[in-house]
Motif scaffolding. Structure first.
Motif, PDB file in Angstrom:
ATOM      1  N   ARG A   1       0.833  -1.207   0.000  1.00 14.17           N
ATOM      2  CA  ARG A   1       0.000   0.000   0.000  1.00 14.17           C
ATOM      3  C   ARG A   1       0.865   1.253   0.000  1.00 14.17           C
ATOM      4  O   ARG A   1       0.585   2.217  -0.712  1.00 14.17           O
ATOM      5  N   GLN A   2       1.930   1.229   0.782  1.00 16.39           N
ATOM      6  CA  GLN A   2       2.825   2.382   0.829  1.00 16.39           C
ATOM      7  C   GLN A   2       3.507   2.592  -0.519  1.00 16.39           C
ATOM      8  O   GLN A   2       3.664   3.725  -0.987  1.00 16.39           O
ATOM      9  N   THR A   3       3.899   1.485  -1.168  1.00 20.61           N
ATOM     10  CA  THR A   3       4.548   1.581  -2.475  1.00 20.61           C
ATOM     11  C   THR A   3       3.599   2.154  -3.523  1.00 20.61           C
ATOM     12  O   THR A   3       3.974   3.007  -4.331  1.00 20.61           O
ATOM     13  N   LEU A   4       2.333   1.677  -3.514  1.00 21.16           N
ATOM     14  CA  LEU A   4       1.344   2.183  -4.469  1.00 21.16           C
ATOM     15  C   LEU A   4       1.071   3.665  -4.246  1.00 21.16           C
ATOM     16  O   LEU A   4       0.943   4.437  -5.199  1.00 21.16           O
ATOM     17  N   ALA A   5       0.982   4.054  -2.981  1.00 17.41           N
ATOM     18  CA  ALA A   5       0.738   5.466  -2.680  1.00 17.41           C
ATOM     19  C   ALA A   5       1.895   6.329  -3.173  1.00 17.41           C
ATOM     20  O   ALA A   5       1.694   7.400  -3.755  1.00 17.41           O
ATOM     21  N   SER A   6       3.117   5.840  -2.966  1.00 16.06           N
ATOM     22  CA  SER A   6       4.286   6.580  -3.441  1.00 16.06           C
ATOM     23  C   SER A   6       4.297   6.674  -4.960  1.00 16.06           C
ATOM     24  O   SER A   6       4.634   7.707  -5.536  1.00 16.06           O
ATOM     25  N   HIS A   7       3.877   5.573  -5.621  1.00 17.28           N
ATOM     26  CA  HIS A   7       3.832   5.560  -7.093  1.00 17.28           C
ATOM     27  C   HIS A   7       2.825   6.575  -7.616  1.00 17.28           C
ATOM     28  O   HIS A   7       3.079   7.267  -8.605  1.00 17.28           O
ATOM     29  N   GLN A   8       1.668   6.669  -6.952  1.00 16.08           N
ATOM     30  CA  GLN A   8       0.655   7.636  -7.375  1.00 16.08           C
ATOM     31  C   GLN A   8       1.169   9.063  -7.249  1.00 16.08           C
ATOM     32  O   GLN A   8       0.918   9.913  -8.102  1.00 16.08           O
ATOM     33  N   VAL A   9       1.904   9.326  -6.170  1.00 17.06           N
ATOM     34  CA  VAL A   9       2.477  10.664  -5.986  1.00 17.06           C
ATOM     35  C   VAL A   9       3.457  10.980  -7.106  1.00 17.06           C
ATOM     36  O   VAL A   9       3.457  12.072  -7.684  1.00 17.06           O
ATOM     37  N   GLN A  10       4.300   9.985  -7.457  1.00 15.32           N
ATOM     38  CA  GLN A  10       5.272  10.196  -8.530  1.00 15.32           C
ATOM     39  C   GLN A  10       4.584  10.416  -9.868  1.00 15.32           C
ATOM     40  O   GLN A  10       5.022  11.229 -10.686  1.00 15.32           O
ATOM     41  N   LYS A  11       3.467   9.680 -10.120  1.00 13.43           N
ATOM     42  CA  LYS A  11       2.728   9.856 -11.374  1.00 13.43           C
ATOM     43  C   LYS A  11       2.150  11.258 -11.468  1.00 13.43           C
ATOM     44  O   LYS A  11       2.185  11.885 -12.525  1.00 13.43           O
ATOM     45  N   ARG A  12       1.599  11.742 -10.341  1.00 12.65           N
ATOM     46  CA  ARG A  12       1.037  13.095 -10.357  1.00 12.65           C
ATOM     47  C   ARG A  12       2.127  14.128 -10.622  1.00 12.65           C
ATOM     48  O   ARG A  12       1.922  15.086 -11.367  1.00 12.65           O
ATOM     49  N   LYS A  13       3.293  13.921 -10.017  1.00 15.63           N
ATOM     50  CA  LYS A  13       4.401  14.845 -10.254  1.00 15.63           C
ATOM     51  C   LYS A  13       4.837  14.801 -11.713  1.00 15.63           C
ATOM     52  O   LYS A  13       5.114  15.828 -12.327  1.00 15.63           O
ATOM     53  N   LYS A  14       4.880  13.576 -12.286  1.00 15.86           N
ATOM     54  CA  LYS A  14       5.303  13.428 -13.677  1.00 15.86           C
ATOM     55  C   LYS A  14       4.322  14.109 -14.614  1.00 15.86           C
ATOM     56  O   LYS A  14       4.711  14.789 -15.567  1.00 15.86           O
ATOM     57  N   ARG A  15       2.995  13.917 -14.349  1.00 13.96           N
ATOM     58  CA  ARG A  15       1.988  14.570 -15.193  1.00 13.96           C
ATOM     59  C   ARG A  15       2.120  16.082 -15.114  1.00 13.96           C
ATOM     60  O   ARG A  15       1.976  16.788 -16.111  1.00 13.96           O
ATOM     61  N   PHE A  16       2.396  16.579 -13.916  1.00 11.82           N
ATOM     62  CA  PHE A  16       2.557  18.023 -13.761  1.00 11.82           C
ATOM     63  C   PHE A  16       3.755  18.522 -14.559  1.00 11.82           C
ATOM     64  O   PHE A  16       3.680  19.541 -15.250  1.00 11.82           O
ATOM     65  N   HIS A  17       4.868  17.774 -14.482  1.00  6.98           N
ATOM     66  CA  HIS A  17       6.067  18.183 -15.214  1.00  6.98           C
ATOM     67  C   HIS A  17       5.835  18.128 -16.723  1.00  6.98           C
ATOM     68  O   HIS A  17       6.300  19.009 -17.462  1.00  6.98           O
ATOM     69  N   LEU A  18       5.110  17.081 -17.187  1.00  7.52           N
ATOM     70  CA  LEU A  18       4.814  16.988 -18.616  1.00  7.52           C
ATOM     71  C   LEU A  18       3.923  18.141 -19.064  1.00  7.52           C
ATOM     72  O   LEU A  18       4.126  18.724 -20.133  1.00  7.52           O
ATOM     73  N   ALA A  19       2.913  18.456 -18.241  1.00  7.43           N
ATOM     74  CA  ALA A  19       2.022  19.568 -18.583  1.00  7.43           C
ATOM     75  C   ALA A  19       2.791  20.884 -18.623  1.00  7.43           C
ATOM     76  O   ALA A  19       2.575  21.727 -19.501  1.00  7.43           O
ATOM     77  N   LEU A  20       3.712  21.045 -17.676  1.00  7.51           N
ATOM     78  CA  LEU A  20       4.517  22.264 -17.646  1.00  7.51           C
ATOM     79  C   LEU A  20       5.407  22.351 -18.879  1.00  7.51           C
ATOM     80  O   LEU A  20       5.521  23.412 -19.506  1.00  7.51           O
ATOM     81  N   ALA A  21       6.022  21.198 -19.241  1.00  2.61           N
ATOM     82  CA  ALA A  21       6.886  21.186 -20.431  1.00  2.61           C
ATOM     83  C   ALA A  21       6.084  21.486 -21.692  1.00  2.61           C
ATOM     84  O   ALA A  21       6.541  22.209 -22.584  1.00  2.61           O
ATOM     85  N   ALA A  22       4.861  20.915 -21.771  1.00  6.56           N
ATOM     86  CA  ALA A  22       4.014  21.168 -22.943  1.00  6.56           C
ATOM     87  C   ALA A  22       3.638  22.645 -23.029  1.00  6.56           C
ATOM     88  O   ALA A  22       3.631  23.236 -24.112  1.00  6.56           O
ATOM     89  N   SER A  23       3.340  23.243 -21.882  1.00  5.42           N
ATOM     90  CA  SER A  23       2.986  24.665 -21.874  1.00  5.42           C
ATOM     91  C   SER A  23       4.150  25.520 -22.351  1.00  5.42           C
ATOM     92  O   SER A  23       3.976  26.464 -23.121  1.00  5.42           O
ATOM     93  N   VAL A  24       5.352  25.155 -21.890  1.00  9.85           N
ATOM     94  CA  VAL A  24       6.541  25.904 -22.315  1.00  9.85           C
ATOM     95  C   VAL A  24       6.755  25.755 -23.813  1.00  9.85           C
ATOM     96  O   VAL A  24       7.064  26.720 -24.523  1.00  9.85           O
ATOM     97  N   ALA A  25       6.565  24.505 -24.325  1.00  7.59           N
ATOM     98  CA  ALA A  25       6.764  24.264 -25.761  1.00  7.59           C
ATOM     99  C   ALA A  25       5.754  25.047 -26.596  1.00  7.59           C
ATOM    100  O   ALA A  25       6.097  25.631 -27.632  1.00  7.59           O
ATOM    101  N   ILE A  26       4.490  25.051 -26.149  1.00  9.95           N
ATOM    102  CA  ILE A  26       3.453  25.786 -26.887  1.00  9.95           C
ATOM    103  C   ILE A  26       3.760  27.278 -26.888  1.00  9.95           C
ATOM    104  O   ILE A  26       3.656  27.957 -27.909  1.00  9.95           O
ATOM    105  N   THR A  27       4.160  27.780 -25.715  1.00  7.20           N
ATOM    106  CA  THR A  27       4.490  29.204 -25.623  1.00  7.20           C
ATOM    107  C   THR A  27       5.652  29.554 -26.535  1.00  7.20           C
ATOM    108  O   THR A  27       5.643  30.576 -27.231  1.00  7.20           O
ATOM    109  N   ALA A  28       6.672  28.661 -26.549  1.00  7.71           N
ATOM    110  CA  ALA A  28       7.831  28.911 -27.419  1.00  7.71           C
ATOM    111  C   ALA A  28       7.421  28.895 -28.886  1.00  7.71           C
ATOM    112  O   ALA A  28       7.881  29.720 -29.683  1.00  7.71           O
ATOM    113  N   GLY A  29       6.537  27.936 -29.250  1.00  2.00           N
ATOM    114  CA  GLY A  29       6.076  27.869 -30.637  1.00  2.00           C
ATOM    115  C   GLY A  29       5.316  29.110 -31.050  1.00  2.00           C
ATOM    116  O   GLY A  29       5.506  29.643 -32.147  1.00  2.00           O
ATOM    117  N   LEU A  30       4.446  29.575 -30.158  1.00  2.00           N
ATOM    118  CA  LEU A  30       3.697  30.795 -30.457  1.00  2.00           C
ATOM    119  C   LEU A  30       4.629  31.991 -30.591  1.00  2.00           C
ATOM    120  O   LEU A  30       4.432  32.861 -31.444  1.00  2.00           O
TER     121      LEU A  30
END
Length: 237
Positions: free
Chosen positions: A64-93
């Motif tokens: 359970r602790q491992t799964l909870a830690s994995h979910q936290v890492q996934k949320r962080k990864k999604r946030f980083h991907l969203a941030l990178a996508a926003s930066v890329a879109i802004t740069a393209g514009l």
């Protein structure tokens, strides 16, 4: 032992072996019965709390602790991907704004920037062809019509020329593609009949309905292209 002291002692420890308590129990049947009931209740509580621990409890807790830690890492990864996508879109514009903004004050400069921006999208060896019927369907948006073909047409599509809906044609040239823009007339960009840089040359022709701009490399006879275009495009009133 008085009643108050008796209750304090029996509540604190129903199984107490205090001599005074034992004497009170022997002397008073009511107190003895009360003590027995209290002991029975205490035993039931002890049994209820005596729940066996599953053998795999520790493994489940770790999982359970491992799964909870994995979910936290996934949320962080999604946030980083969203941030990178926003930066890329802004740069393209920002790049598009830099290339195709009012920084270009005339048709020639804008046409060169447009061709360089899409330079890797077309090749002189492309096998795709656009027929005259398909071309004229798009030309109709500009009240124009090609009476006959002026060359091997590789691509015909709408584009944004300084924010204006325009027609972007790519023909097969002598050594590299030749680009033709059909651009509605407006006052934002000044007209330039000829222009060039160290790689490309261009010519513009003004018609009643639109400006027709031709851009090619320095091997292309642009005057011949403009002549063919002028002789083969008819404009509706």
């Amino acid at each position: 032992m008085d009643d108050l002291q008796f209750r304090r002692t029996i509540y604190a420890d129903p199984k107490s072996q205090d001599e005074a308590l034992l004497a009170a129990l022997q002397a008073d049947p009511t107190k003895k019965q009360f003590a027995q009931e209290l002991n029975q209740l205490d035993d039931k509580i002890a049994q209820a709390l005596n729940i066996p621990v599953p053998d795999d409890l520790s493994d489940k807790l770790i999982l359970r602790q491992t799964l909870a830690s994995h979910q936290v890492q996934k949320r962080k990864k999604r946030f980083h991907l969203a941030l990178a996508a926003s930066v890329a879109i802004t740069a393209g514009l920002l790049v598009n704004f830099t290339l195709f903004s009012s920084a270009h004050s005339n048709l020639g400069d804008y046409a060169l920037a447009h061709v360089y921006h899409e330079q890797g999208d077309f090749s002189n060896s492309d096998t795709a062809r656009v027929d005259l019927t398909s071309l004229n369907k798009k030309m109709a948006a500009f009240n124009g019509n090609f009476t006959s073909s002026v060359g091997q047409l590789l691509s015909a599509d709408y584009c944004r020329f300084d924010g204006m809906k325009s027609l972007h044609l790519v023909f097969q040239g002598k050594t590299s593609p030749v680009t033709v823009f059909v651009v509605p007339k407006n006052d934002q960009l000044s007209f330039s009949d000829s222009f060039s840089d160290n790689k490309l040359v261009g010519q513009s022709a003004a018609f009643d309905k639109a400006n027709v701009i031709v851009v090619g490399d320095k091997n292309e006879p642009l005057s011949t292209w403009q002549e063919k275009l002028g002789n083969n495009i008819s404009w509706s009133i």
